[in-house]
Design a protein around this motif. Structure first.
Motif, PDB file in Angstrom:
ATOM      1  N   GLU A  65       0.845  -1.342   0.187  1.00 39.76           N
ATOM      2  CA  GLU A  65      -0.041   0.082  -0.035  1.00 39.76           C
ATOM      3  C   GLU A  65       0.891   1.194   0.017  1.00 39.76           C
ATOM      4  OE1 GLU A  65      -3.196   0.397  -0.441  1.00 39.76           O
ATOM      5  OE2 GLU A  65      -3.454  -1.675  -0.531  1.00 39.76           O
ATOM      6  N   VAL A  66       1.952   1.152   0.834  1.00 36.18           N
ATOM      7  CA  VAL A  66       2.897   2.641   0.705  1.00 36.18           C
ATOM      8  C   VAL A  66       3.441   2.538  -0.716  1.00 36.18           C
ATOM      9  CG1 VAL A  66       5.014   3.298   1.476  1.00 36.18           C
ATOM     10  CG2 VAL A  66       3.564   2.084   3.169  1.00 36.18           C
ATOM     11  N   TYR A  67       3.942   1.572  -1.545  1.00 41.81           N
ATOM     12  CA  TYR A  67       4.290   1.709  -2.702  1.00 41.81           C
ATOM     13  C   TYR A  67       3.217   2.209  -3.635  1.00 41.81           C
ATOM     14  CZ  TYR A  67       9.068  -0.199  -2.358  1.00 41.81           C
ATOM     15  OH  TYR A  67      10.643  -0.451  -2.393  1.00 41.81           O
ATOM     16  N   LEU A  68       1.836   1.819  -3.479  1.00 43.96           N
ATOM     17  CA  LEU A  68       0.822   2.141  -4.271  1.00 43.96           C
ATOM     18  C   LEU A  68       0.591   3.551  -4.148  1.00 43.96           C
ATOM     19  CD1 LEU A  68      -1.000   0.372  -6.057  1.00 43.96           C
ATOM     20  CD2 LEU A  68      -2.647   0.360  -4.059  1.00 43.96           C
ATOM     21  N   GLN A  69       1.053   4.248  -3.247  1.00 51.11           N
ATOM     22  CA  GLN A  69       0.953   5.742  -3.024  1.00 51.11           C
ATOM     23  C   GLN A  69       2.138   6.365  -3.586  1.00 51.11           C
ATOM     24  OE1 GLN A  69       0.037   6.895   0.871  1.00 51.11           O
ATOM     25  NE2 GLN A  69      -1.022   4.796   1.426  1.00 51.11           N
ATOM     26  N   ARG A  70       3.121   5.451  -4.374  1.00 52.96           N
ATOM     27  CA  ARG A  70       4.400   5.790  -4.668  1.00 52.96           C
ATOM     28  C   ARG A  70       5.223   6.683  -3.582  1.00 52.96           C
ATOM     29  NH1 ARG A  70       1.446   5.773  -9.472  1.00 52.96           N
ATOM     30  NH2 ARG A  70       2.647   5.567 -11.257  1.00 52.96           N
TER      31      ARG A  70
ATOM     32  N   TYR B 237      10.790  -6.826  -1.484  1.00 50.80           N
ATOM     33  CA  TYR B 237      10.501  -8.146  -1.356  1.00 50.80           C
ATOM     34  C   TYR B 237       8.891  -8.170  -0.729  1.00 50.80           C
ATOM     35  CZ  TYR B 237       9.609 -12.412   1.303  1.00 50.80           C
ATOM     36  OH  TYR B 237       9.057 -13.710   2.040  1.00 50.80           O
ATOM     37  N   LEU B 238       8.690  -7.405   0.485  1.00 46.53           N
ATOM     38  CA  LEU B 238       7.244  -7.467   0.824  1.00 46.53           C
ATOM     39  C   LEU B 238       6.039  -6.919   0.011  1.00 46.53           C
ATOM     40  CD1 LEU B 238       8.359  -5.745   4.446  1.00 46.53           C
ATOM     41  CD2 LEU B 238       7.661  -8.236   3.807  1.00 46.53           C
ATOM     42  N   ALA B 239       6.590  -6.041  -0.887  1.00 45.52           N
ATOM     43  CA  ALA B 239       5.585  -5.516  -1.794  1.00 45.52           C
ATOM     44  C   ALA B 239       5.232  -6.680  -2.904  1.00 45.52           C
ATOM     45  CB  ALA B 239       5.867  -4.046  -2.537  1.00 45.52           C
ATOM     46  N   ALA B 240       6.422  -7.212  -3.007  1.00 48.02           N
ATOM     47  CA  ALA B 240       6.431  -8.351  -4.490  1.00 48.02           C
ATOM     48  C   ALA B 240       5.478  -9.693  -3.770  1.00 48.02           C
ATOM     49  CB  ALA B 240       7.795  -8.781  -4.588  1.00 48.02           C
ATOM     50  N   ARG B 241       5.677  -9.809  -2.295  1.00 55.56           N
ATOM     51  CA  ARG B 241       5.058 -11.024  -1.660  1.00 55.56           C
ATOM     52  C   ARG B 241       3.599 -10.567  -1.901  1.00 55.56           C
ATOM     53  NH1 ARG B 241       5.781 -15.053   2.605  1.00 55.56           N
ATOM     54  NH2 ARG B 241       3.964 -15.053   3.616  1.00 55.56           N
TER      55      ARG B 241
ATOM     56  N   ALA C   7      -3.319 -11.668  -7.967  1.00 54.43           N
ATOM     57  CA  ALA C   7      -3.124 -11.769  -9.678  1.00 54.43           C
ATOM     58  C   ALA C   7      -4.012 -10.634  -9.831  1.00 54.43           C
ATOM     59  CB  ALA C   7      -3.546 -13.216  -9.928  1.00 54.43           C
ATOM     60  N   ARG C   8      -4.919 -10.286  -9.462  1.00 52.15           N
ATOM     61  CA  ARG C   8      -5.771  -9.154 -10.028  1.00 52.15           C
ATOM     62  C   ARG C   8      -5.152  -7.986 -10.068  1.00 52.15           C
ATOM     63  NH1 ARG C   8      -7.266 -10.133  -4.610  1.00 52.15           N
ATOM     64  NH2 ARG C   8      -7.215  -8.451  -3.161  1.00 52.15           N
ATOM     65  N   GLN C   9      -3.866  -7.966  -9.269  1.00 49.90           N
ATOM     66  CA  GLN C   9      -3.113  -6.712  -9.018  1.00 49.90           C
ATOM     67  C   GLN C   9      -2.097  -6.468 -10.263  1.00 49.90           C
ATOM     68  OE1 GLN C   9      -4.061  -4.279  -7.297  1.00 49.90           O
ATOM     69  NE2 GLN C   9      -4.578  -5.169  -5.159  1.00 49.90           N
ATOM     70  N   TRP C  10      -2.270  -7.518 -11.214  1.00 49.39           N
ATOM     71  CA  TRP C  10      -1.072  -7.490 -12.259  1.00 49.39           C
ATOM     72  C   TRP C  10      -1.718  -6.597 -13.255  1.00 49.39           C
ATOM     73  CZ3 TRP C  10      -0.317 -13.725 -12.528  1.00 49.39           C
ATOM     74  CH2 TRP C  10       0.470 -14.015 -11.248  1.00 49.39           C
ATOM     75  N   THR C  11      -1.723  -5.054 -13.340  1.00 54.20           N
ATOM     76  CA  THR C  11      -2.225  -4.249 -14.105  1.00 54.20           C
ATOM     77  C   THR C  11      -1.159  -3.327 -14.162  1.00 54.20           C
ATOM     78  OG1 THR C  11      -3.135  -2.859 -12.342  1.00 54.20           O
ATOM     79  CG2 THR C  11      -4.319  -4.727 -13.148  1.00 54.20           C
ATOM     80  N   PRO C  12      -0.952  -2.726 -15.673  1.00 52.67           N
ATOM     81  CA  PRO C  12      -0.117  -1.539 -15.785  1.00 52.67           C
ATOM     82  C   PRO C  12      -0.229  -0.614 -14.624  1.00 52.67           C
ATOM     83  CG  PRO C  12      -1.349  -2.249 -17.927  1.00 52.67           C
ATOM     84  CD  PRO C  12      -1.937  -2.815 -16.617  1.00 52.67           C
TER      85      PRO C  12
END
Length: 924
Positions: free
Chosen positions: A542-547, A590-594, A600-605
């Motif tokens: 979620e942190v990365y999702l906020q860039r 690693y944590l964001a990748a986990r 799989a629904r998050q595999w979007t551009p």
């Protein structure tokens, strides 16, 4: 910080000690800590005074010198440390000595090498080792080198008659514990050959430099330099007799230069203001708490365009350059080197250090960073960048410092931000600031080497993974002889210092993938349960999702729980005060990748953009792929990434194959590598070079065959004879193997709009192999018009269409490409400009080429940086007619005229020079 003296001077031989003492007026012998020291007050450059303390080390060689220096620094706490004595010169293999050094000259240290620290293994092989030491002070070494201008009468201090006047030479020192007296010895020959730029050898400097760095670790940063008078030639005949004749004069010159250096240095009162000292104190405190430099460092190799350095040389290298970048993969130790350089440079006399950690960058800061951070926007943009600094410092204070003393800007982690939106502006800002403030230098760390650094004239230092021999040495030293006996495939992972450290701490040397090692760290060493780890992974995602790289405590505690958050802080995994961040970006990756691997629904551009900060760093993708154990999951993930970015696909595959396992099923791996390999035959010069670099990183027979295929036909033959695969693979193979002369059918051209991006892009590349067909061209133009929406599939289709049309140079296709310049998708704009440049290269119609050039000139202000770059990149087109280069040259000149700052102008001047050099070769 209390200082008991300004300068501490260490001498070694009796002659140097006696000459130094006799040169001082009103010197006193002071007993302290059981030792007698020579103490005197000497004038400073600004009219003040220096308290100077001299001491003679009781024994020669590095260990005694280190122990003595440690003692001296503890007692006297100096601001500056100088080693002044004689040393052996290196003549070298020429008819004249290196750099025209003469007996009795003084070599001022620039860089240090420790030739002794090597392990001899079977076969006589020497394995280099490493010891930490203080970098040579740029301020003191520069002052010493400039004594002829600053203190032109410094030689009047000499007390010994000699033929000729002593000269000052700035150069490298080679240090060891041997008194080298036999020029025929193999060790002498090795030193001459291996250290081909060194001017002198000695037996104490590295030991003293190591003591200086330990003092900096203990809160006593100081400036250090060594001056060595040349008494003999290490590699010359009768060097003992020469030493007997010249030792006194050599010591005399070194002492005279040292006294002049002290005289040319200002007193401490005029070096730093209270505000500066407060900022430095905070920087040192934060370095000790949140950015601790490891006490054990490995023999990392830093490569430059001209040779090889050790990690100690980074600071000295930066001070000699306009700007420098330290490049290396995740975990190789870039930040460690940067933080060590910051600590070593935080003496009051040294360039003022500012550490900017881009993990602390917040999206809101980007709004304050001007698109063109020059001119009136320079200082406001710099103020925005300083919001990510480790110490509190405002732009007014920094700019006031930069006017009167050198400044070092350390910018850690350019890969932490989006390059397109933020990184490019930061680099332009740094370049412009250095240009307007001549005393400022910059060292940036980055995970990849972008074109900016080369095109802007920055120095590149590449930090390599550890040598296998160094890994085995460390393991043997830390865990015993048996630890390095049979590492197998794990050795590749252990070549990365981050994972080597974790393996030693956890006692598990069998892990061969990055994801497995990080899983072991969190689950075994930190004892997190699967549920706790999943919650932590969700929070990191979620942190990365906020860039963002940094976060408030609640971002973790509210999702993973207070207990988990407290444990992470106690273990040093989460660091910081208000803005928190993971100790290392790989932990957050690693944590964001986990979490990404489990959803799989998050595999979007959109998600891929956020996880990679708009393709600034692809490590999350590689770590996700490593955590997908089923072949079908890996294939699905790679297809999703390929839909988004082919560069990210390559990076993820290479990362996943680091442990020797295939990144995908055999059919998908073959298909992906084949479409990449076709770019080897692209007529744009740079595309071929980049493609070969990518392919060479893949192992196995398939990759080798695709990389070595001498022609496109041979490449297709490799694919044609590959084993049978699933239905999609056979459809793809049929597409990929299509070659003229049979024309493309309507059904084949329609595959360019396939929802399967692998089929769609393959067919787009295959279509370019065929001659122009008016019906197929009209079909593709209609295909472009039929997909106007902003969804990712429609955008990809439009990009594929413009990719094809560039190979079919007609008026109708050119009109469509000119219209595509106004597309709302930046990569369609990019593709359209690239294809227009290709059309101009392929066509024999001079009128059509002129039409393209004039339209591009008219619309040049509509183009962003990436599309505009294609004027320079795509114009290096092999096989274009002789009149192509002069026809498109005005485009490059127009791009140059468009630049609003000196950084942009310099980049385009280099691009134009590269263009002219390429075409000078093509037209001969």
């Amino acid at each position: 910080m209390a200082r008991n003296c300004s300068f501490a001077v260490i001498t070694v031989v009796d002659e140097a000690h006696e000459l130094f003492c006799s040169a001082l007026d009103d010197a006193k012998s002071v007993e302290a800590d059981g030792w007698y020291w020579t103490v005197a007050e000497l004038p400073a450059a600004d009219g003040g005074t220096h308290l100077v303390v001299e001491g003679q080390t009781p024994e020669r060689s590095h260990l005694p010198a280190q122990a003595f220096a440690t003692r001296m620094l503890h007692v006297w706490r100096p601001r500056c440390l100088v080693l002044a004595d004689c040393g052996g010169g290196i003549w070298g293999e020429g008819k004249r000595p290196r750099d025209d050094v003469a007996l009795g000259d003084v070599v001022v240290s620039e860089l240090l090498h420790y030739y002794e620290l090597q392990k001899l293994v079977a076969g006589g092989t020497r394995v280099p080792r490493y010891i930490r030491w203080q970098s040579i002070s740029p301020r003191l070494s520069t002052t010493a080198r400039q004594l002829d201008e600053l203190r032109p009468n410094w030689r009047a201090r000499c007390q010994v008659e000699r033929p000729g006047a002593a000269q000052l030479k700035l150069g490298e020192l080679v240090c060891g514990d041997k008194l080298l007296a036999d020029p025929a010895a193999s060790e002498v020959s090795r030193i001459v050959t291996e250290y081909d730029k060194a001017l002198a050898v000695d037996m104490e400097t590295v030991g003293v430099a190591h003591a200086a760095l330990e003092a900096a670790d203990d809160g006593l940063p100081l400036s250090f330099v060594a001056l060595r008078g040349i008494s003999d030639w290490m590699d010359g005949k009768d060097n003992q007799a020469t030493r007997d004749d010249w030792k006194l004069a050599a010591c005399d010159a070194a002492v005279a230069a040292t006294l002049a250096l002290i005289d040319a240095t200002p007193s401490v009162g005029n070096v730093a203001t209270a505000e500066e000292l407060e900022s430095l104190d905070e920087l040192r405190r934060r370095l000790d708490t949140s950015y601790a430099v490891p006490s054990d460092a490995y023999a990392s190799v830093v490569r430059t365009g001209t040779g090889q350095l050790t990690r100690n040389d980074a600071l000295a290298m930066v001070m000699q350059r306009h700007g420098a970048v330290l490049v290396g993969g995740a975990g190789v130790g870039k930040s460690s080197i940067l933080h060590q350089a910051v600590k070593a440079s935080s003496s009051p006399l040294e360039p003022f250090p500012v550490l900017i950690d881009l993990k602390l960058w917040k999206p809101a800061y980007s709004n304050r960073l001007a698109e063109d951070p020059s001119g009136a926007e320079l200082l406001p943009s710099l103020d925005a960048l300083l919001r990510a600094s480790v110490q509190r410092i405002g732009v007014k204070l920094l700019d006031a410092i930069a006017v009167r003393r050198p400044v070092l800007l350390f910018v850690d982690g350019l890969n932490e931000v989006s390059f397109a939106d933020v990184g490019r502006r930061i680099l332009t800002l740094l370049d412009e600031y250095m240009r307007t403030r001549p005393h400022v230098r910059t060292l940036v760390t980055d995970r990849s080497l972008g074109e900016f650094y080369d095109e802007s004239g920055w120095t590149t230092m590449r930090l390599e993974p550890l040598e296998v021999a160094e890994v085995k040495r460390v393991l043997t030293e830390q865990l015993g002889e048996d630890a390095a006996a049979d590492l197998g495939a794990a050795v590749e992972l252990l070549r990365i210092p981050f994972f080597l450290n974790r393996a030693i701490r956890g006692g598990n040397l069998a892990l061969i993938s990055r994801a497995a090692a990080l899983q072991d760290f969190f689950a075994v060493q930190l004892d997190l349960s699967d549920d706790q780890l999943d919650a932590l992974a969700h929070a990191a995602f979620e942190v990365y999702l906020q860039r963002r790289r940094s976060f408030p405590a609640t971002a973790i505690a509210d999702v993973a729980g207070d207990d988990v958050f407290a444990m992470l802080q106690d273990a040093g995994v989460v660091l910081g005060e208000e803005d928190l961040a993971f100790h290392h970006q790989l932990e957050h990756d690693y944590l964001a990748a986990r979490h990404l691997a489990a959803c799989a629904r998050q595999w979007t551009p959109v998600v891929f953009d956020a996880m990679t900060f708009d393709a600034a760093s692809f490590d999350v993708l590689g770590l996700t792929l490593e955590q997908l154990t089923r072949e079908d999951e890996r294939d699905a993930f790679l297809r999703a990434v390929y839909d988004w970015n082919w560069g990210g696909t390559i990076a993820a595959m290479i990362a996943a194959e680091h442990d020797g396992s295939p990144a995908a099923s055999a059919p998908l791996r073959m298909a992906l590598l084949a479409v990449i390999a076709e770019k080897r035959f692209d007529r744009v010069d740079g595309t071929r070079g980049v493609t070969i670099q990518h392919l060479e990183r893949f192992s196995g027979d398939v990759a080798a065959q695709l990389t070595s295929a001498p022609s496109l036909a041979a490449l297709i033959d490799v694919v044609r004879v590959a084993p049978s695969g699933p239905e999609w693979f056979e459809q793809w193979r049929a597409c990929f193997c299509r070659m003229p002369p049979t024309p493309l059918s309507e059904q084949e051209a329609a595959l360019i709009a396939s929802s399967d991006s692998l089929i769609g892009w393959t067919m787009a590349s295959v279509a370019r192999r065929f001659a122009h067909d008016p019906e197929r061209a009209a079909q593709l133009r209609a295909l472009y018009a039929a997909h106007p929406s902003a969804d990712s599939t429609a955008r990809a289709i439009r990009w594929r269409v413009v990719h094809v049309l560039g190979a079919w140079p007609t008026e109708a296709n050119t009109a469509a490409l000119l219209q595509a310049i106004g597309d709302d998708y930046s990569w369609v704009q990019y593709g359209a400009v690239r294809s227009l440049m290709e059309t101009a290269a392929r066509t024999g119609d001079l009128r059509l080429r002129e039409h393209i050039v004039q339209n591009l000139l008219t619309r040049i202000r509509e183009l962003g940086d990436e599309p505009l770059s294609q004027f320079a990149w795509s114009s290096l087109y092999e096989g274009a007619p002789d009149d192509y280069a002069p026809a498109v040259h005005p485009l490059l000149q127009a791009a140059l005229a468009l630049q609003q700052n000196e950084t942009g102008r310099r980049i385009w001047l280099r691009r134009i020079a590269r263009f002219e050099a390429f075409w000078a070769t093509q037209l001969t």
